[in-house]
Design a protein around this motif. Structure first.
Motif, PDB file in Angstrom:
ATOM      1  N   GLN A 249       2.359   7.986   8.642  1.00 48.24           N
ATOM      2  CA  GLN A 249       1.360   8.998   8.303  1.00 48.24           C
ATOM      3  C   GLN A 249       0.329   8.534   7.280  1.00 48.24           C
ATOM      4  OE1 GLN A 249       3.694  12.344   6.998  1.00 48.24           O
ATOM      5  NE2 GLN A 249       4.592  12.714   9.012  1.00 48.24           N
ATOM      6  N   HIS A 250       0.645   7.524   6.501  1.00 49.65           N
ATOM      7  CA  HIS A 250      -0.267   7.102   5.433  1.00 49.65           C
ATOM      8  C   HIS A 250      -1.075   5.878   5.864  1.00 49.65           C
ATOM      9  CE1 HIS A 250      -1.750   5.927   1.468  1.00 49.65           C
ATOM     10  NE2 HIS A 250      -1.356   7.123   1.029  1.00 49.65           N
ATOM     11  N   PRO A 251      -2.356   5.825   5.549  1.00 49.35           N
ATOM     12  CA  PRO A 251      -3.173   4.650   5.911  1.00 49.35           C
ATOM     13  C   PRO A 251      -2.617   3.337   5.382  1.00 49.35           C
ATOM     14  CG  PRO A 251      -4.600   6.467   5.279  1.00 49.35           C
ATOM     15  CD  PRO A 251      -3.189   6.914   4.994  1.00 49.35           C
ATOM     16  N   PRO A 286      -8.601   6.233 -10.270  1.00 53.09           N
ATOM     17  CA  PRO A 286      -8.287   7.663 -10.287  1.00 53.09           C
ATOM     18  C   PRO A 286      -8.084   8.189  -8.866  1.00 53.09           C
ATOM     19  CG  PRO A 286     -10.638   7.324 -10.577  1.00 53.09           C
ATOM     20  CD  PRO A 286     -10.012   5.959 -10.587  1.00 53.09           C
ATOM     21  N   GLY A 287      -7.526   9.376  -8.776  1.00 52.97           N
ATOM     22  CA  GLY A 287      -7.306   9.968  -7.463  1.00 52.97           C
ATOM     23  C   GLY A 287      -6.225   9.237  -6.703  1.00 52.97           C
ATOM     24  N   CYS A 288      -6.425   9.066  -5.413  1.00 51.08           N
ATOM     25  CA  CYS A 288      -5.480   8.313  -4.597  1.00 51.08           C
ATOM     26  C   CYS A 288      -5.629   6.833  -4.929  1.00 51.08           C
ATOM     27  CB  CYS A 288      -5.746   8.553  -3.112  1.00 51.08           C
ATOM     28  SG  CYS A 288      -4.753   7.500  -2.013  1.00 51.08           S
ATOM     29  N   PRO A 289      -4.559   6.144  -5.322  1.00 44.92           N
ATOM     30  CA  PRO A 289      -4.711   4.744  -5.726  1.00 44.92           C
ATOM     31  C   PRO A 289      -5.135   3.834  -4.583  1.00 44.92           C
ATOM     32  CG  PRO A 289      -2.395   5.330  -5.559  1.00 44.92           C
ATOM     33  CD  PRO A 289      -3.173   6.600  -5.429  1.00 44.92           C
ATOM     34  N   PHE A 290      -4.951   4.276  -3.336  1.00 46.82           N
ATOM     35  CA  PHE A 290      -5.287   3.433  -2.194  1.00 46.82           C
ATOM     36  C   PHE A 290      -6.734   3.628  -1.735  1.00 46.82           C
ATOM     37  CE2 PHE A 290      -4.940   2.416   2.483  1.00 46.82           C
ATOM     38  CZ  PHE A 290      -4.704   1.057   2.322  1.00 46.82           C
ATOM     39  N   HIS A 291      -7.449   4.579  -2.299  1.00 48.13           N
ATOM     40  CA  HIS A 291      -8.764   4.925  -1.734  1.00 48.13           C
ATOM     41  C   HIS A 291      -9.773   3.761  -1.744  1.00 48.13           C
ATOM     42  CE1 HIS A 291     -10.389   5.828  -5.896  1.00 48.13           C
ATOM     43  NE2 HIS A 291     -11.495   5.402  -5.328  1.00 48.13           N
ATOM     44  N   PRO A 292      -9.741   2.804  -2.731  1.00 52.14           N
ATOM     45  CA  PRO A 292     -10.720   1.708  -2.645  1.00 52.14           C
ATOM     46  C   PRO A 292     -10.528   0.809  -1.423  1.00 52.14           C
ATOM     47  CG  PRO A 292      -9.868   1.901  -4.885  1.00 52.14           C
ATOM     48  CD  PRO A 292      -8.992   2.740  -4.006  1.00 52.14           C
ATOM     49  N   ARG A 293      -9.336   0.808  -0.841  1.00 56.96           N
ATOM     50  CA  ARG A 293      -9.063  -0.053   0.320  1.00 56.96           C
ATOM     51  C   ARG A 293      -8.933   0.754   1.614  1.00 56.96           C
ATOM     52  NH1 ARG A 293      -3.874  -3.436  -1.314  1.00 56.96           N
ATOM     53  NH2 ARG A 293      -4.647  -4.877   0.294  1.00 56.96           N
ATOM     54  N   CYS A 294      -9.045   2.051   1.532  1.00 55.95           N
ATOM     55  CA  CYS A 294      -8.805   2.941   2.669  1.00 55.95           C
ATOM     56  C   CYS A 294     -10.088   3.171   3.463  1.00 55.95           C
ATOM     57  CB  CYS A 294      -8.247   4.272   2.174  1.00 55.95           C
ATOM     58  SG  CYS A 294      -7.850   5.450   3.484  1.00 55.95           S
ATOM     59  N   GLY A 295      -9.950   3.316   4.753  1.00 59.99           N
ATOM     60  CA  GLY A 295     -11.115   3.552   5.598  1.00 59.99           C
ATOM     61  C   GLY A 295     -11.372   5.007   5.927  1.00 59.99           C
ATOM     62  N   TYR A 296     -10.673   5.945   5.223  1.00 55.21           N
ATOM     63  CA  TYR A 296     -10.756   7.346   5.652  1.00 55.21           C
ATOM     64  C   TYR A 296     -11.191   8.354   4.590  1.00 55.21           C
ATOM     65  CZ  TYR A 296      -8.221   5.156   9.409  1.00 55.21           C
ATOM     66  OH  TYR A 296      -7.866   4.314  10.425  1.00 55.21           O
ATOM     67  N   PRO A 297     -11.707   7.930   3.421  1.00 53.91           N
ATOM     68  CA  PRO A 297     -12.204   8.935   2.475  1.00 53.91           C
ATOM     69  C   PRO A 297     -13.293   9.825   3.057  1.00 53.91           C
ATOM     70  CG  PRO A 297     -11.907   6.854   1.341  1.00 53.91           C
ATOM     71  CD  PRO A 297     -11.713   6.582   2.807  1.00 53.91           C
ATOM     72  N   ALA A 318       3.772  12.116   3.511  1.00 59.23           N
ATOM     73  CA  ALA A 318       2.939  11.077   2.920  1.00 59.23           C
ATOM     74  C   ALA A 318       2.047  11.688   1.853  1.00 59.23           C
ATOM     75  CB  ALA A 318       2.085  10.388   3.988  1.00 59.23           C
ATOM     76  N   ALA A 319       1.752  10.905   0.820  1.00 56.59           N
ATOM     77  CA  ALA A 319       0.846  11.325  -0.253  1.00 56.59           C
ATOM     78  C   ALA A 319      -0.566  10.975   0.172  1.00 56.59           C
ATOM     79  CB  ALA A 319       1.223  10.645  -1.559  1.00 56.59           C
ATOM     80  N   CYS A 320      -1.181  11.835   0.952  1.00 51.66           N
ATOM     81  CA  CYS A 320      -2.503  11.556   1.519  1.00 51.66           C
ATOM     82  C   CYS A 320      -3.252  12.872   1.697  1.00 51.66           C
ATOM     83  CB  CYS A 320      -2.341  10.849   2.870  1.00 51.66           C
ATOM     84  SG  CYS A 320      -3.898  10.387   3.660  1.00 51.66           S
ATOM     85  N   HIS A 321      -4.590  12.824   1.498  1.00 50.31           N
ATOM     86  CA  HIS A 321      -5.417  14.020   1.658  1.00 50.31           C
ATOM     87  C   HIS A 321      -5.775  14.300   3.113  1.00 50.31           C
ATOM     88  CE1 HIS A 321      -5.726  14.806  -2.552  1.00 50.31           C
ATOM     89  NE2 HIS A 321      -6.362  13.679  -2.834  1.00 50.31           N
ATOM     90  N   GLN A 326      -5.148  15.425  11.315  1.00 54.14           N
ATOM     91  CA  GLN A 326      -5.983  14.223  11.228  1.00 54.14           C
ATOM     92  C   GLN A 326      -5.127  12.955  11.281  1.00 54.14           C
ATOM     93  OE1 GLN A 326      -7.971  15.204   7.530  1.00 54.14           O
ATOM     94  NE2 GLN A 326      -9.910  15.634   8.564  1.00 54.14           N
ATOM     95  N   GLN A 327      -3.992  12.969  10.605  1.00 56.81           N
ATOM     96  CA  GLN A 327      -3.096  11.805  10.628  1.00 56.81           C
ATOM     97  C   GLN A 327      -2.631  11.516  12.051  1.00 56.81           C
ATOM     98  OE1 GLN A 327      -0.029  12.982   7.913  1.00 56.81           O
ATOM     99  NE2 GLN A 327      -1.260  12.608   6.079  1.00 56.81           N
ATOM    100  N   ARG A 328      -2.197  12.548  12.765  1.00 55.20           N
ATOM    101  CA  ARG A 328      -1.698  12.351  14.132  1.00 55.20           C
ATOM    102  C   ARG A 328      -2.803  11.840  15.047  1.00 55.20           C
ATOM    103  NH1 ARG A 328       1.310  17.134  12.836  1.00 55.20           N
ATOM    104  NH2 ARG A 328      -0.379  18.441  13.649  1.00 55.20           N
TER     105      ARG A 328
END
Length: 340
Positions: A249-251, A286-297, A318-321, A326-328
């Motif tokens: 579920q998490h990017p 800040p925020g989600c720690p993965f957001h700088p590498r994530c393709g889905y903000p 999963a810890a995701c916004h 959307q995840q599915r």
């Protein structure tokens, strides 16, 4: 803490004081582990996997480490426990297979003596009985001629043999909690299978709880019951291992799976590594720690990923916004076709 839960970690924070500042190595981690079950912890180097488990054993230097949160082992609080209390538990009720056998084994003592020492300390066995137990454990982990090799020093063992000796040392007292930090490092495939079978055998015989730290998702798939995915000192996804691997579920989990080579893929097809690098834990984003590498903000919309820390739900999640829908959709349409 339910009766079946043997290890319970709640809101664990581990910080190291360094010359460059405070390293937030673990940031609000919670999980439970029941007797007779195996928890796999995966994530890139620096995600907090080993730090978490060294904290459970109380192996950090208190002069430079700040630990907050709750660690209950069979109902006994370990956070802030006296060193004398932890010494009675380590090696007997809880034990760890360390990743680097070269530095974990002392060069001054024979391998057999180092395996026998915790057995004598916790059981009161004689030197003779402890030596026989050391020979038995070396045989169990596949050391040839154990009655002769028991008197060898670590430098006389190959890297793989030292790793097996470390495993023998951890298992010698049949611990109720076994933490295995990359236990099959430096071992060939056949010995890996032997060691993993040995851990399963121990669990079946004693009902022990096992934590397996690894980078190898292939090992995780066939070895653990539940999976915890860590990133930047936090848990970003958890659940039964088959559910996490089949329907992540998490990017970040998508990225880990996409980075693995596959037997049915074209040899000329490039791997899909996660872009960028893990963040500095001196100043995590800040925020989600993965957001700088994530393709889905942008899919989430607004600045939520950059400003708001997503929570990890109880149980599977999963810890995701991204919303569950959307995840599915993203997984089914974009990720799964790439995974094959």
């Amino acid at each position: 803490m339910t009766p079946d839960v043997f290890l319970s970690v709640r809101d664990l924070h581990v910080r190291f004081r360094t010359e460059d500042g405070i390293v937030k190595a673990v940031d609000g981690l919670s999980f439970d582990l029941e007797r007779g079950r195996t928890l796999g912890i995966v994530g890139e180097s620096g995600s907090g996997k080993s730090v978490t488990n060294l904290t459970v054993l109380g192996l950090h230097d208190p002069r430079s480490t700040e630990v907050r949160g709750e660690i209950l082992l069979d109902g006994q609080e370990l956070t802030g426990a006296a060193e004398s209390t932890l010494e009675k538990l380590r090696g007997h009720k809880m034990a760890m297979i360390f990743q680097d056998s070269l530095t974990a084994l002392s060069p001054y003592y024979t391998v057999g003596r180092q395996i026998a020492e915790p057995f004598r300390k916790h059981t009161g066995a004689s030197r003779r009985d402890a030596r026989l137990r050391a020979i038995e454990m070396l045989e169990k982990v596949g050391i040839p001629n154990p009655a002769l090799r028991v008197d060898d020093y670590p430098h006389q063992f190959s890297g793989g043999m030292r790793q097996r000796a470390m495993i023998a040392m951890a298992l010698v007292c049949d611990p109720e909690l076994l933490i295995a930090d990359e236990p099959t490092t430096a071992l060939d495939v056949t010995v890996q299978a032997q060691i993993l079978d040995l851990l399963k055998e121990l669990q079946q015989q004693t009902g022990s709880a096992i934590i397996l730290i690894t980078h190898d998702l292939g090992v995780v798939a066939n070895t653990v019951d539940d999976l915890l995915v860590m990133y930047a000192g936090r848990a970003v996804e958890r659940g039964p291992v088959r559910e996490v691997l089949r329907s992540p579920q998490h990017p970040y989990t998508w990225g880990l799976l996409g980075s693995m080579p596959r037997l049915n893929s074209d040899v000329a097809e490039p791997l899909n590594p996660i872009p960028g690098a893990p963040p500095s834990l001196l100043a995590p984003p800040p925020g989600c720690p993965f957001h700088p590498r994530c393709g889905y903000p942008e899919t989430v919309g607004g600045d939520r990923c950059r400003t708001e820390r997503p929570g990890l739900p109880e149980g599977r999640g999963a810890a995701c916004h991204l919303t569950p829908e959307q995840q599915r959709t993203i997984f089914a349409e974009q990720i799964k076709p790439r995974l094959g």
